[in-house]
Design a protein around this motif. Structure first.
Motif, PDB file in Angstrom:
ATOM      1  N   SER A   1       8.127  -6.289  -3.801  1.00  0.00           N
ATOM      2  CA  SER A   1       6.892  -5.548  -4.037  1.00  0.00           C
ATOM      3  C   SER A   1       6.993  -4.127  -3.511  1.00  0.00           C
ATOM      4  O   SER A   1       6.388  -3.201  -4.062  1.00  0.00           O
ATOM      5  CB  SER A   1       5.716  -6.263  -3.371  1.00  0.00           C
ATOM      6  N   ILE A   2       7.754  -3.934  -2.456  1.00  0.00           N
ATOM      7  CA  ILE A   2       7.931  -2.604  -1.878  1.00  0.00           C
ATOM      8  C   ILE A   2       8.886  -1.784  -2.733  1.00  0.00           C
ATOM      9  O   ILE A   2       8.631  -0.617  -3.052  1.00  0.00           O
ATOM     10  CB  ILE A   2       8.421  -2.710  -0.424  1.00  0.00           C
ATOM     11  N   LEU A   3      10.000  -2.381  -3.135  1.00  0.00           N
ATOM     12  CA  LEU A   3      10.941  -1.670  -3.992  1.00  0.00           C
ATOM     13  C   LEU A   3      10.286  -1.256  -5.299  1.00  0.00           C
ATOM     14  O   LEU A   3      10.517  -0.152  -5.805  1.00  0.00           O
ATOM     15  CB  LEU A   3      12.156  -2.543  -4.285  1.00  0.00           C
ATOM     16  N   ALA A   4       9.453  -2.134  -5.847  1.00  0.00           N
ATOM     17  CA  ALA A   4       8.815  -1.847  -7.134  1.00  0.00           C
ATOM     18  C   ALA A   4       7.859  -0.675  -7.057  1.00  0.00           C
ATOM     19  O   ALA A   4       7.651   0.040  -8.036  1.00  0.00           O
ATOM     20  CB  ALA A   4       8.086  -3.086  -7.638  1.00  0.00           C
ATOM     21  N   GLY A   5       7.258  -0.462  -5.880  1.00  0.00           N
ATOM     22  CA  GLY A   5       6.292   0.606  -5.745  1.00  0.00           C
ATOM     23  C   GLY A   5       6.829   1.856  -5.079  1.00  0.00           C
ATOM     24  O   GLY A   5       6.073   2.789  -4.826  1.00  0.00           O
ATOM     25  N   ALA A   6       8.128   1.891  -4.806  1.00  0.00           N
ATOM     26  CA  ALA A   6       8.703   3.015  -4.070  1.00  0.00           C
ATOM     27  C   ALA A   6       8.647   4.309  -4.868  1.00  0.00           C
ATOM     28  O   ALA A   6       8.921   4.327  -6.061  1.00  0.00           O
ATOM     29  CB  ALA A   6      10.154   2.707  -3.715  1.00  0.00           C
ATOM     30  N   SER A   7       8.275   5.388  -4.206  1.00  0.00           N
ATOM     31  CA  SER A   7       8.306   6.711  -4.823  1.00  0.00           C
ATOM     32  C   SER A   7       9.618   7.427  -4.528  1.00  0.00           C
ATOM     33  O   SER A   7      10.138   8.147  -5.376  1.00  0.00           O
ATOM     34  CB  SER A   7       7.139   7.565  -4.313  1.00  0.00           C
ATOM     35  N   CYS A   8      10.132   7.246  -3.314  1.00  0.00           N
ATOM     36  CA  CYS A   8      11.403   7.860  -2.908  1.00  0.00           C
ATOM     37  C   CYS A   8      12.134   6.906  -1.984  1.00  0.00           C
ATOM     38  O   CYS A   8      11.516   6.063  -1.315  1.00  0.00           O
ATOM     39  CB  CYS A   8      11.188   9.182  -2.170  1.00  0.00           C
TER      40      CYS A   8
END
Length: 232
Positions: free
Chosen positions: A54-61
């Motif tokens: 879920s974190i990787l999917a929402g990462a901006s940078c």
């Protein structure tokens, strides 16, 4: 005439030496990019102990600072050098070079090598990346990132954290508190890599073609981002 010839020879040797130094510096940057790729691959090799999807999917940078030691920080007053890439409408951007300094790290005891991964979680994090420098925990809100395929953070990071921070040392990967450290642009390394002054904004917004040497790192970040999106 002899003096003129000698001057020409001296200038030619100086130019040759500068070129050689430039090539050596470029080689170090290429190596740093490959090390950053390896860090991401090793962290994600065991999904149950890696960065949650879920974190990787929402990462901006994504910022990776590979393999630095306590001794280097104490002697040089600088903790580490790394690379960063940001998500754009057309995929992940070409990388820029950054440095992390300051703070006090408990994991430095014994001088072991430590890899750091910082994940910008929103547009505020992206905007921080475009600044010449910013303090984590001061200018930019940060939290120790959760670990595990479906792990949830212990805080409301989805609402507040601009960055989630991780460390990897001796095979162990965990969230870490990096408050007080300063992340800054390394304009010299970025200039050396691209052969000219290129604004961070130009690179991180996706307006710079990814060089061949940077493709393994950028493709690795993109691979895990796509996998995470597909599994949402």
């Amino acid at each position: 005439m002899r003096k003129f010839a000698g001057l020409v020879c001296t200038m030619a040797l100086a130019a040759s030496s500068l070129a050689a130094f430039g090539e050596a510096d470029k080689a170090k940057l290429d190596e740093r990019l490959l090390s950053a790729r390896d860090v991401i691959n090793e962290v994600m090799a065991t999904p149950d102990k890696g960065i949650p999807q879920s974190i990787l999917a929402g990462a901006s940078c994504v910022v990776v600072i590979p393999s630095f030691k306590k001794g280097a920080f104490i002697a040089g007053a600088q903790y580490g050098q790394g690379v960063a890439t940001c998500r754009t409408p057309n995929g992940w951007s070409s990388p820029v070079f950054v440095q992390l300094a300051g703070g006090s790290f408990g994991f430095q005891i014994g001088g072991q090598s430590t890899d750091l991964v910082l994940v910008a979680m929103n547009q505020n994090g992206l905007q921080d990346m475009l600044k010449s420098k910013f303090k984590i925990g001061g200018d930019a809100a940060a939290a120790a990132g959760p670990v595990g395929r479906n792990a949830q953070a212990g805080t409301d990071w989805k609402l507040n954290a601009e960055f989630l921070t991780y460390s990897r040392s001796k095979g162990l990967f965990a969230g870490i508190d990096l408050d007080g450290t300063v992340l800054s642009q390394n304009a010299d390394d970025t200039r050396t890599f691209y052969g000219a002054d290129v604004p961070f904004q130009t690179v991180l917004h996706g307006d710079k073609v990814v060089p061949t040497e940077a493709k393994p790192f950028v493709r690795t970040v993109a691979k895990y981002f796509v996998v995470s999106r597909d599994n949402q």
